[in-house]
Design an enzyme around this catalytic site. Structure first.
Site, short mmCIF file in Angstrom:
data_model
loop_
_atom_site.label_atom_id
_atom_site.label_comp_id
_atom_site.label_asym_id
_atom_site.label_seq_id
_atom_site.Cartn_x
_atom_site.Cartn_y
_atom_site.Cartn_z
N LYS A 111 62.53 -20.38 56.11
CA LYS A 111 62.07 -20.23 57.32
C LYS A 111 61.88 -18.50 58.48
CE LYS A 111 65.80 -18.88 59.91
NZ LYS A 111 66.67 -17.67 60.92
N ASP A 159 70.37 -23.83 63.90
CA ASP A 159 69.24 -23.72 62.50
C ASP A 159 68.98 -24.40 62.25
OD1 ASP A 159 69.62 -21.00 63.87
OD2 ASP A 159 69.22 -20.15 61.73
#
Length: 312
Positions: free
Chosen positions: A28, A157
């Site tokens: 990401k 996350d």
């Protein structure tokens, strides 16, 4: 229970491991990161935009006849020195098994491509893929909502990777609104250092007073790229570049070709390009000693796409 973690160089052969499941663990980028303040529990209130990529690690899960959870790692020097109890893949497997109340085992082969301490979500994505993969392999049948709750216990996350969509995030990063971003190709530069997220967030010089911004009205869930251009900043960047000169050098080099910035707490920096060819052309000029890769931004996680197409 016996524990096993070792590094290997030969991949599992699916022909000798019937019932195995192979899944990607995508990277990401934080296209923006604002730190609004510190919470009483020590965490920070954030606003960020998680952009998923079509590049990352890979995990293969194979069932066992006993209760052992074996984690084998390929492509990450030093990774096998991490105590097994601290390995996010192992911890994800254990938290899922405890939730399901089962005693099943698994062989887990992790092929690392993402650097540790890079700010691109390698460990968190590996943990999320482990939750998703073993939920399927062990037939736990937990919902995505429940898997995301379990993932939050492993790291802030992890839920975005469990839910599997590029997303606007608030809170400590767990309050997610899925969004679609326009297709861009990213060159990610790894400058050869590892940044401790904990050290950055504990540092007294970290910016912690950014004003909150409002996510614009989304038409069909799509984010206006002009809004993103206006707010594409990272509150960790100045501090990280002071503490790690290699990060500043990498960003300044990449800045010659396109707007470049830090992702997460670093160490990786990135820039967006209109085509893979443009990004690859810059990658070929990468200075000696640095690494990098080109990846496309995706709105749906490759992990979820693979699961959707895998045999039940």
């Amino acid at each position: 229970m016996r524990l096993l973690q070792r590094t290997w160089t030969m991949p599992l052969d699916p022909r000798t491991h019937p019932g195995s499941l192979t899944l990607p663990a995508p990277a990401k980028l934080n296209l923006l990161l604002r730190i609004l303040g510190r919470r009483p529990d020590g965490y920070h209130e954030l606003q960020t935009l998680f952009q998923l990529l079509d590049f990352g690690d890979e995990l293969r899960f194979a069932p066992r006849d006993d209760s052992m959870i074996a984690v084998e790692v390929d492509g990450a020097p030093g990774h096998d020195q991490i105590p097994l109890q601290d390995n996010l893949v192992y911890r994800a497997a254990m938290i899922l098994r405890n939730e399901c109340g089962c005693s099943r085992g698994a062989n887990i082969h992790l092929r690392k491509r993402l650097p540790m301490g890079g700010g691109i979500g390698g460990g968190s994505s590996d943990a999320a893929t482990t939750l998703l993969g073993l939920n399927r392999l062990w037939r736990c049948n937990l919902s995505i909502d429940r898997l995301a709750e379990l993932g939050r216990k492993l790291g802030a996350d992890v839920p975005v990777f469990v839910r599997g969509h590029t997303a606007w995030a608030e809170g400590i990063g767990e309050a997610l609104v899925p969004v679609d971003t326009e297709k861009r190709h990213y060159l990610v530069v790894v400058p050869g250092c590892s940044v401790s997220t904990a050290a950055v967030f504990q540092h007294p010089r970290l910016t912690r007073d950014s004003g909150a911004i409002t996510l614009p009205h989304l038409r069909d869930g799509r984010l206006d790229p002009r809004w993103l251009e206006e707010y594409s900043t990272n509150d960790c960047q100045a501090l990280v570049e002071d503490l790690y000169p290699q990060v500043r050098a990498a960003r300044e080099w990449l800045q010659q070709f396109a707007q470049a910035q830090l992702t997460g707490t670093g160490a990786c920096v990135f820039a967006a390009f209109d085509s893979s060819q443009e990004a690859q052309q810059v990658l070929r000029q990468l200075p000696t000693g640095w690494k990098g890769f080109v990846a496309a931004g995706v709105n749906t996680s490759p992990t979820h796409e693979r699961l959707a197409n895998a045999a039940p």
